[in-house]
Design an enzyme around this catalytic site. Structure first.
Site, PDB file in Angstrom:
ATOM      1  N   CYS A  58       0.862  -1.183   0.000  1.00  0.00           N
ATOM      2  CA  CYS A  58       0.000   0.000   0.000  1.00  0.00           C
ATOM      3  C   CYS A  58       0.896   1.229   0.000  1.00  0.00           C
ATOM      4  CB  CYS A  58      -0.927   0.011   1.216  1.00  0.00           C
ATOM      5  SG  CYS A  58      -1.941   1.503   1.326  1.00  0.00           S
ATOM      6  N   CYS A 105      -4.925   6.126  -3.695  1.00  0.00           N
ATOM      7  CA  CYS A 105      -4.230   4.846  -3.845  1.00  0.00           C
ATOM      8  C   CYS A 105      -2.810   5.173  -4.264  1.00  0.00           C
ATOM      9  CB  CYS A 105      -4.921   3.950  -4.867  1.00  0.00           C
ATOM     10  SG  CYS A 105      -4.040   2.390  -5.180  1.00  0.00           S
TER      11      CYS A 105
END
Length: 302
Positions: A80, A245
């Site tokens: 991530c 993101c």
């Protein structure tokens, strides 16, 4: 058992963080991720991220800490890009590691972060060396007919190559041109003239789960403002609509260069804020800069 946690976000991409260097974790971490990240019955977030000691062995050599992350559906992700900045902040602020640059072990390998520390002694931003993008379709997780070059898709062919790094995919709403990039996890970058025309809640989950993506796909819709600026909407596999993101923004930077739409340095406006990206021409590494914010701390008794 009671579990100390920290709620944090990077550009609105929010996770529940647990320091597992100083406390034990429950055995069923996918179930913990589902429950603790529920926005109605739990703490709320895009998922769960645990900070752990680095694993011994080649993959962990030189790492200061290790991160593992789960989406809010309980599926574990490789990496991530926004979460890793918050891992570095938690490790620095809580004295787990005071290395700067800080090296964090992930499912993508060990990544290095340059930390920006404020007058209060706490990290407020970080630049992550995200490494070199993966462009080979079989490594990304895309099943494609490489010999097909026509711009129209008959019903039997859900994907067709139409140019270098450009593929047409068939959806229920028609055809979309996509460029595929992996930053350790797979991304489909789709350029549109107007983001307002995108029904993210419908197209996102459909494209995520197309049969040509056996490991599912992160989906990003991009509107180019200028060669140095873009607006982006994100649909993350296993989570859904997110405000940012980090790996996806990196993929957008790479896709822009590959398709000639943007330069090697861009500012990405995402629903939760801004991310600065640079795809270095010499090292071919992607660098991403953004905030890391602590929201609150608590004890999970669930």
């Amino acid at each position: 058992m009671p579990l100390l946690f920290v709620k944090m976000h990077g550009a609105g991409n929010d996770y529940v963080y647990v320091d597992a260097t100083r406390q034990a974790l429950p055995e069923d971490l996918p179930e913990l991720a589902r429950r603790i990240s529920d926005r109605h019955y739990g703490v709320g977030g895009d998922g769960l991220i645990c900070v752990l000691p680095p694993e011994p062995g080649v993959a962990g050599v030189g790492a200061d800490v290790r991160m593992r992350m789960w989406n809010n559906d309980g599926s574990e992700g490789e990496m991530c890009g926004n979460g890793i900045r918050c891992v570095a902040k938690l490790a620095w602020d809580d004295g787990i590691s005071r290395a700067n640059p800080m090296r964090i072990q992930t499912g993508r390998g060990v990544l290095s972060l340059e930390l920006e520390v404020g007058p209060d002694g706490k990290v407020f931003s970080a630049t992550v060396d995200m490494g070199e993008p993966i462009l080979e379709l079989d490594r990304i997780g895309v099943v494609v007919d490489r010999d097909a070059v026509a711009s129209q898709l008959p019903p039997a062919r859900p994907i067709r190559q139409v140019g270098e790094h450009r593929y047409m995919i068939a959806t229920s709403r028609g055809q979309r041109e996509a460029t595929f990039v992996s930053m350790g996890n797979p991304h489909a970058v789709i350029y549109v003239d107007d983001l307002a025309s995108v029904d993210l809640g419908s197209e996102g989950p459909e494209i995520e789960k197309l049969q040509i993506f056996p490991r599912r796909m992160n989906v990003h819709f991009v509107q180019v403002v200028s060669p140095a600026e873009v607006n982006v909407l994100h649909w993350e596999r296993g989570t859904g609509r997110t405000l940012a993101c980090g790996t996806g923004a990196c993929a957008v930077c790479v896709a822009g260069v590959l398709t000639g739409r943007t330069g090697r340095e861009i500012l990405a406006h995402v629903p939760g804020g801004e991310l600065r990206l640079r795809w270095d021409a010499d090292t071919r590494h992607v660098f991403k800069t953004g905030e890391a914010v602590e929201v609150f701390r608590g004890i999970w008794n669930g």
